[in-house]
Write a protein that holds these residues in place. Structure first.
Motif, short mmCIF file in Angstrom:
data_model
loop_
_atom_site.label_atom_id
_atom_site.label_comp_id
_atom_site.label_asym_id
_atom_site.label_seq_id
_atom_site.Cartn_x
_atom_site.Cartn_y
_atom_site.Cartn_z
N PRO A 288 0.79 -1.23 0.00
CA PRO A 288 0.00 0.00 0.00
C PRO A 288 0.82 1.28 0.00
CG PRO A 288 -0.04 -1.03 2.17
CD PRO A 288 0.62 -2.00 1.25
N ALA A 289 2.11 1.21 0.34
CA ALA A 289 2.95 2.41 0.41
C ALA A 289 4.41 1.98 0.43
CB ALA A 289 2.60 3.23 1.66
N ALA A 290 5.30 2.96 0.41
CA ALA A 290 6.72 2.67 0.54
C ALA A 290 6.99 2.01 1.90
CB ALA A 290 7.53 3.95 0.41
N ASP A 291 7.79 0.95 1.90
CA ASP A 291 8.10 0.23 3.14
C ASP A 291 9.36 0.85 3.76
OD1 ASP A 291 9.51 -1.84 4.82
OD2 ASP A 291 7.71 -2.99 4.31
N PRO A 292 9.26 1.41 4.98
CA PRO A 292 10.38 2.15 5.55
C PRO A 292 11.64 1.33 5.77
CG PRO A 292 8.63 1.84 7.19
CD PRO A 292 8.07 1.44 5.88
N LEU A 293 11.52 0.06 6.19
CA LEU A 293 12.74 -0.73 6.44
C LEU A 293 13.37 -1.23 5.14
CD1 LEU A 293 12.32 -2.75 9.75
CD2 LEU A 293 13.38 -0.54 9.31
N TRP A 294 12.55 -1.58 4.17
CA TRP A 294 13.14 -1.95 2.88
C TRP A 294 13.87 -0.75 2.27
CZ3 TRP A 294 14.46 -6.32 0.82
CH2 TRP A 294 13.76 -7.50 1.11
N GLU A 295 13.29 0.44 2.38
CA GLU A 295 13.96 1.63 1.84
C GLU A 295 15.25 1.92 2.60
OE1 GLU A 295 13.18 2.80 -0.89
OE2 GLU A 295 11.06 2.37 -1.21
N LEU A 296 15.20 1.77 3.92
CA LEU A 296 16.40 2.00 4.75
C LEU A 296 17.52 1.05 4.34
CD1 LEU A 296 16.37 2.39 8.64
CD2 LEU A 296 18.09 0.99 7.49
N VAL A 297 17.22 -0.24 4.30
CA VAL A 297 18.24 -1.24 4.01
C VAL A 297 18.80 -1.09 2.60
CG1 VAL A 297 18.56 -3.72 3.60
CG2 VAL A 297 17.48 -2.94 5.71
N GLN B 298 19.05 -3.59 20.68
CA GLN B 298 18.58 -2.23 20.92
C GLN B 298 19.51 -1.21 20.26
OE1 GLN B 298 15.67 -1.18 22.79
NE2 GLN B 298 16.22 0.66 21.64
N ASN B 299 20.82 -1.42 20.40
CA ASN B 299 21.79 -0.51 19.77
C ASN B 299 21.66 -0.54 18.25
OD1 ASN B 299 22.83 0.28 22.24
ND2 ASN B 299 24.51 -1.21 22.20
N LEU B 300 21.41 -1.75 17.71
CA LEU B 300 21.27 -1.87 16.25
C LEU B 300 20.07 -1.08 15.76
CD1 LEU B 300 21.99 -3.08 13.49
CD2 LEU B 300 20.64 -5.10 14.13
N THR B 301 18.92 -1.25 16.41
CA THR B 301 17.72 -0.54 15.96
C THR B 301 17.83 0.96 16.22
OG1 THR B 301 16.61 -1.09 18.05
CG2 THR B 301 16.20 -2.53 16.16
N ASP B 302 18.53 1.36 17.29
CA ASP B 302 18.77 2.80 17.51
C ASP B 302 19.60 3.38 16.36
OD1 ASP B 302 17.40 2.70 19.87
OD2 ASP B 302 19.18 2.72 21.17
N THR B 303 20.58 2.60 15.92
CA THR B 303 21.41 3.04 14.80
C THR B 303 20.60 3.12 13.52
OG1 THR B 303 23.35 2.01 15.81
CG2 THR B 303 23.50 2.55 13.47
N MET B 304 19.71 2.15 13.31
CA MET B 304 18.86 2.17 12.12
C MET B 304 17.96 3.41 12.13
SD MET B 304 17.89 -1.92 12.01
CE MET B 304 16.85 -1.86 10.53
N ALA B 305 17.41 3.73 13.29
CA ALA B 305 16.57 4.92 13.40
C ALA B 305 17.37 6.20 13.15
CB ALA B 305 15.92 4.98 14.79
N ARG B 306 18.60 6.22 13.68
CA ARG B 306 19.47 7.38 13.46
C ARG B 306 19.81 7.54 11.99
NH1 ARG B 306 20.93 12.40 14.68
NH2 ARG B 306 23.13 12.82 14.24
N TYR B 307 20.16 6.44 11.35
CA TYR B 307 20.47 6.49 9.92
C TYR B 307 19.25 6.92 9.11
CZ TYR B 307 21.40 4.94 5.18
OH TYR B 307 21.54 4.90 3.82
N GLN B 308 18.08 6.41 9.48
CA GLN B 308 16.84 6.78 8.80
C GLN B 308 16.65 8.29 8.82
OE1 GLN B 308 14.58 4.76 7.31
NE2 GLN B 308 12.62 5.82 7.30
#
Length: 315
Positions: A7-16, A121-131
């Motif tokens: 239905p829309a752009a997928d945020p994690l696929w776009e991030l990766v 937790q550190n990995l997902t924090d980094t993903m959010a920061r990169y996003q």
């Protein structure tokens, strides 16, 4: 029968997938400015070392872990990151074992294999920061490109059913004989749906070759590249502001309304009783102002609204 489009752009696929583009050697001129800005932002981050594991998990070519793109991300970035934090240890061990066979991993990957909550937790924090650095400033453009592609697929489905939808995925894919073949895929494999259906995920940062998950037991998805519609811009520049000022006028407002559900130049001209040349001129002004996007398919051009264009129309 269960083939559908996300239905829309997928945020994690776009991030990766943006991480793969960032580290790749592609010379796409539309992405050069983005790559330079993101690289500069990462260098300027006081905690640049935190990105080491995330970059290692996402090499520019080859395998990357399935657990980084859970299906929960269709409900938003927070839901996706929560799913990453909850990845079962067995899946972490399997994915990272496959990755380690292809590329060296930092020492922090050992704790990740064990599923230590602090590392996750550190990995997902980094993903959010990169996003926030690499994707969020450009999200409106990403959404516009994906929405334009969805409009194309919707028309293909209406005109030709599921077969028409699958056939519309050329030239990266070829449909025939009950098989959807991805051309130029990096390895030879088959994915049998077994009645589960297929989720097609249009992606802005997917580069050239469609992507799928390695684990055949996961819900089948196929991520494919969309037309980037002129590249990335973080906001309205001076030239775009001038174009937006040129928007005023009854006919142009009608063009904006007609484009709300997707419309070709010819259809627009017929519905508004104006010439094709006039319709093309008005859509050019709207496109330059960031209010709609246009995609050429053979001898027709399909126009759809961007999120900004829909906001202007709603107002």
């Amino acid at each position: 029968m269960r083939t559908r489009v996300a239905p829309a752009a997928d945020p994690l696929w776009e991030l990766v997938l943006s991480l793969h583009l960032l580290q790749g050697r592609g010379r796409d001129p539309m992405m050069t400015t983005w790559r330079r800005a993101v690289a500069q932002g990462l260098r300027g981050d006081n905690s640049a070392e935190r990105y080491r594991l995330l970059l290692a998990l996402n090499p520019p070519r080859g395998y990357f872990p399935d657990f980084l793109t859970p299906s929960a991300s269709k409900d938003g970035i927070e839901a996706g990151l929560e799913a990453v934090r909850g990845t079962p240890r067995g899946m972490l061990r399997r994915d990272l074992t496959v990755l380690a066979a292809e590329t060296p991993l930092p020492s922090s990957a050992t704790a990740l294999v064990r599923g230590e909550p602090e590392v996750l937790q550190n990995l997902t924090d980094t993903m959010a920061r990169y996003q926030s650095l690499a994707v969020t400033p450009y999200w409106a453009r990403v959404q516009a490109a994906v929405e334009a592609d969805r409009a194309r697929r919707a028309r293909a489905m209406l005109d030709g059913g599921a077969e028409g939808l699958l056939a519309s995925l050329r030239p990266a894919m070829r449909w025939g004989g009950g098989v959807l073949e991805v051309l130029d895929y990096p390895d030879s494999r088959e994915l049998h749906l077994d009645g589960r259906g297929l989720l097609l995920v249009p992606s802005f940062f997917c580069s050239r070759t469609p992507v799928t998950l390695v684990d055949p037991t996961l819900p089948p998805v196929l991520v494919y590249p969309v037309d980037r519609l002129g590249g990335l811009t973080p906001g309205l520049g001076a030239g775009q502001s001038e174009a937006l000022a040129a928007l005023l006028g009854r006919t142009r407002a009608a063009v904006l309304q007609v484009a709300d559900e997707g419309c070709t130049t010819g259809e627009m001209a017929r519905r508004l009783r104006i010439s094709a040349a006039a319709a093309s001129q008005h859509t050019t002004v709207l496109r330059n102002a960031g209010l709609l996007v246009s995609h050429r398919d053979r001898n027709t051009v399909l126009h759809t609204l961007t999120p900004l264009g829909r906001a202007v129309l709603d107002a």
